[in-house]
Design a protein around this motif. Structure first.
Motif, PDB file in Angstrom:
ATOM      1  N   ASP A 249       0.889  -1.250   0.002  1.00  0.00           N
ATOM      2  CA  ASP A 249       0.038  -0.010  -0.172  1.00  0.00           C
ATOM      3  C   ASP A 249       0.882   1.178   0.076  1.00  0.00           C
ATOM      4  N   PRO A 250       0.488   2.355  -0.471  1.00  0.00           N
ATOM      5  CA  PRO A 250      -0.620   2.645  -1.470  1.00  0.00           C
ATOM      6  C   PRO A 250      -0.615   2.278  -2.743  1.00  0.00           C
ATOM      7  N   LEU A 251       0.631   1.799  -3.204  1.00  0.00           N
ATOM      8  CA  LEU A 251       0.934   1.487  -4.603  1.00  0.00           C
ATOM      9  C   LEU A 251      -0.064   0.369  -5.118  1.00  0.00           C
ATOM     10  N   ASN A 252      -0.369  -0.582  -4.431  1.00  0.00           N
ATOM     11  CA  ASN A 252      -1.377  -1.711  -4.921  1.00  0.00           C
ATOM     12  C   ASN A 252      -2.736  -1.198  -5.351  1.00  0.00           C
ATOM     13  N   SER A 253      -3.164  -0.046  -5.053  1.00  0.00           N
ATOM     14  CA  SER A 253      -4.486   0.586  -5.149  1.00  0.00           C
ATOM     15  C   SER A 253      -4.383   1.146  -6.495  1.00  0.00           C
ATOM     16  N   LYS A 254      -3.199   1.628  -7.047  1.00  0.00           N
ATOM     17  CA  LYS A 254      -3.288   2.266  -8.193  1.00  0.00           C
ATOM     18  C   LYS A 254      -3.206   1.280  -9.439  1.00  0.00           C
ATOM     19  N   ASN A 255      -3.331   1.957 -10.827  1.00  0.00           N
ATOM     20  CA  ASN A 255      -3.219   1.336 -12.015  1.00  0.00           C
ATOM     21  C   ASN A 255      -1.982   0.413 -12.145  1.00  0.00           C
TER      22      ASN A 255
ATOM     23  N   GLU B  93      18.142   5.371 -10.141  1.00  0.00           N
ATOM     24  CA  GLU B  93      19.233   4.709  -9.350  1.00  0.00           C
ATOM     25  C   GLU B  93      20.417   4.337 -10.341  1.00  0.00           C
ATOM     26  N   GLY B  94      20.067   4.816 -11.714  1.00  0.00           N
ATOM     27  CA  GLY B  94      21.178   4.434 -12.803  1.00  0.00           C
ATOM     28  C   GLY B  94      21.081   3.138 -13.221  1.00  0.00           C
ATOM     29  N   ILE B  95      19.903   2.563 -13.123  1.00  0.00           N
ATOM     30  CA  ILE B  95      19.702   1.205 -13.389  1.00  0.00           C
ATOM     31  C   ILE B  95      18.681   1.083 -14.625  1.00  0.00           C
ATOM     32  N   THR B  96      19.397   0.591 -15.648  1.00  0.00           N
ATOM     33  CA  THR B  96      18.648   0.535 -16.987  1.00  0.00           C
ATOM     34  C   THR B  96      17.455  -0.373 -16.845  1.00  0.00           C
ATOM     35  N   ALA B  97      16.397  -0.185 -16.881  1.00  0.00           N
ATOM     36  CA  ALA B  97      15.287  -1.222 -16.825  1.00  0.00           C
ATOM     37  C   ALA B  97      14.150  -0.913 -17.582  1.00  0.00           C
ATOM     38  N   GLU B  98      13.275  -2.004 -17.976  1.00  0.00           N
ATOM     39  CA  GLU B  98      12.030  -1.634 -18.474  1.00  0.00           C
ATOM     40  C   GLU B  98      11.002  -2.413 -17.656  1.00  0.00           C
ATOM     41  N   ALA B  99       9.886  -1.810 -17.300  1.00  0.00           N
ATOM     42  CA  ALA B  99       8.884  -2.497 -16.396  1.00  0.00           C
ATOM     43  C   ALA B  99       7.360  -2.332 -17.222  1.00  0.00           C
ATOM     44  N   SER B 100       6.694  -3.287 -17.049  1.00  0.00           N
ATOM     45  CA  SER B 100       5.618  -3.263 -17.496  1.00  0.00           C
ATOM     46  C   SER B 100       4.320  -4.271 -16.781  1.00  0.00           C
ATOM     47  N   ASP B 101       3.169  -3.939 -16.977  1.00  0.00           N
ATOM     48  CA  ASP B 101       2.059  -4.710 -16.258  1.00  0.00           C
ATOM     49  C   ASP B 101       1.781  -5.985 -17.382  1.00  0.00           C
ATOM     50  N   VAL B 102       1.743  -7.020 -16.636  1.00  0.00           N
ATOM     51  CA  VAL B 102       1.754  -8.485 -17.410  1.00  0.00           C
ATOM     52  C   VAL B 102       0.515  -9.074 -17.021  1.00  0.00           C
TER      53      VAL B 102
ATOM     54  N   ASP C 173      -0.338  -0.439 -14.689  1.00  0.00           N
ATOM     55  CA  ASP C 173       0.480   0.266 -15.593  1.00  0.00           C
ATOM     56  C   ASP C 173       1.258   1.534 -14.876  1.00  0.00           C
ATOM     57  N   ALA C 174       0.505   2.268 -14.267  1.00  0.00           N
ATOM     58  CA  ALA C 174       1.210   3.453 -13.467  1.00  0.00           C
ATOM     59  C   ALA C 174       2.101   3.031 -12.669  1.00  0.00           C
ATOM     60  N   VAL C 175       2.072   1.756 -11.741  1.00  0.00           N
ATOM     61  CA  VAL C 175       2.912   1.275 -10.847  1.00  0.00           C
ATOM     62  C   VAL C 175       4.195   0.920 -11.574  1.00  0.00           C
ATOM     63  N   ALA C 176       4.064   0.144 -12.674  1.00  0.00           N
ATOM     64  CA  ALA C 176       5.315  -0.355 -13.731  1.00  0.00           C
ATOM     65  C   ALA C 176       5.897   0.728 -13.926  1.00  0.00           C
ATOM     66  N   GLY C 177       5.304   1.903 -14.303  1.00  0.00           N
ATOM     67  CA  GLY C 177       6.086   3.171 -14.905  1.00  0.00           C
ATOM     68  C   GLY C 177       6.825   3.872 -13.716  1.00  0.00           C
ATOM     69  N   MET C 178       6.224   3.901 -12.377  1.00  0.00           N
ATOM     70  CA  MET C 178       6.769   4.466 -11.240  1.00  0.00           C
ATOM     71  C   MET C 178       8.108   3.665 -10.987  1.00  0.00           C
ATOM     72  N   ILE C 179       7.865   2.289 -10.941  1.00  0.00           N
ATOM     73  CA  ILE C 179       9.127   1.302 -10.689  1.00  0.00           C
ATOM     74  C   ILE C 179      10.138   1.447 -11.618  1.00  0.00           C
ATOM     75  N   GLU C 180       9.803   1.619 -13.011  1.00  0.00           N
ATOM     76  CA  GLU C 180      10.766   1.685 -13.961  1.00  0.00           C
ATOM     77  C   GLU C 180      11.605   3.180 -13.829  1.00  0.00           C
ATOM     78  N   ALA C 181      10.764   4.241 -13.465  1.00  0.00           N
ATOM     79  CA  ALA C 181      11.311   5.515 -13.279  1.00  0.00           C
ATOM     80  C   ALA C 181      12.180   5.614 -12.095  1.00  0.00           C
ATOM     81  N   ALA C 182      11.829   4.982 -10.979  1.00  0.00           N
ATOM     82  CA  ALA C 182      12.781   4.797  -9.766  1.00  0.00           C
ATOM     83  C   ALA C 182      14.109   4.031 -10.067  1.00  0.00           C
ATOM     84  N   LEU C 183      14.023   2.910 -10.754  1.00  0.00           N
ATOM     85  CA  LEU C 183      15.298   2.256 -11.153  1.00  0.00           C
ATOM     86  C   LEU C 183      15.836   3.236 -12.053  1.00  0.00           C
TER      87      LEU C 183
END
Length: 72
Positions: free
Chosen positions: A16-22, A37-46, A24-34
């Protein structure tokens, strides 16, 4: 050629509170946070989980960061 690792995070494991969000938005937030931090990543909702793909050489750093976010 770079080896790629996939991390899968079940939607139910997202705190919480991320699990109540869309998801796709959570995946985008995780990707941006990584990336912040200098970590090349692609996150997506599957449908059943969030998929994060990154170079295997960055797996340790990504895992430590995701633990700090309580995602692993």
């Amino acid at each position: 050629m770079t080896a790629i690792t996939t991390i899968r995070i079940d939607h139910a494991a997202v705190p919480d509170p991320l699990n109540s969000k869309n998801p796709d938005a959570v995946a985008g937030m995780i990707e941006a946070a990584l990336r912040d931090e200098g970590i090349t990543a692609e996150a997506s909702d599957v449908i059943s989980h969030i998929k994060i793909e990154l170079p295997t050489t960055q797996l340790a750093a990504a895992s430590a960061f995701l633990v700090s976010l309580h995602l692993l």
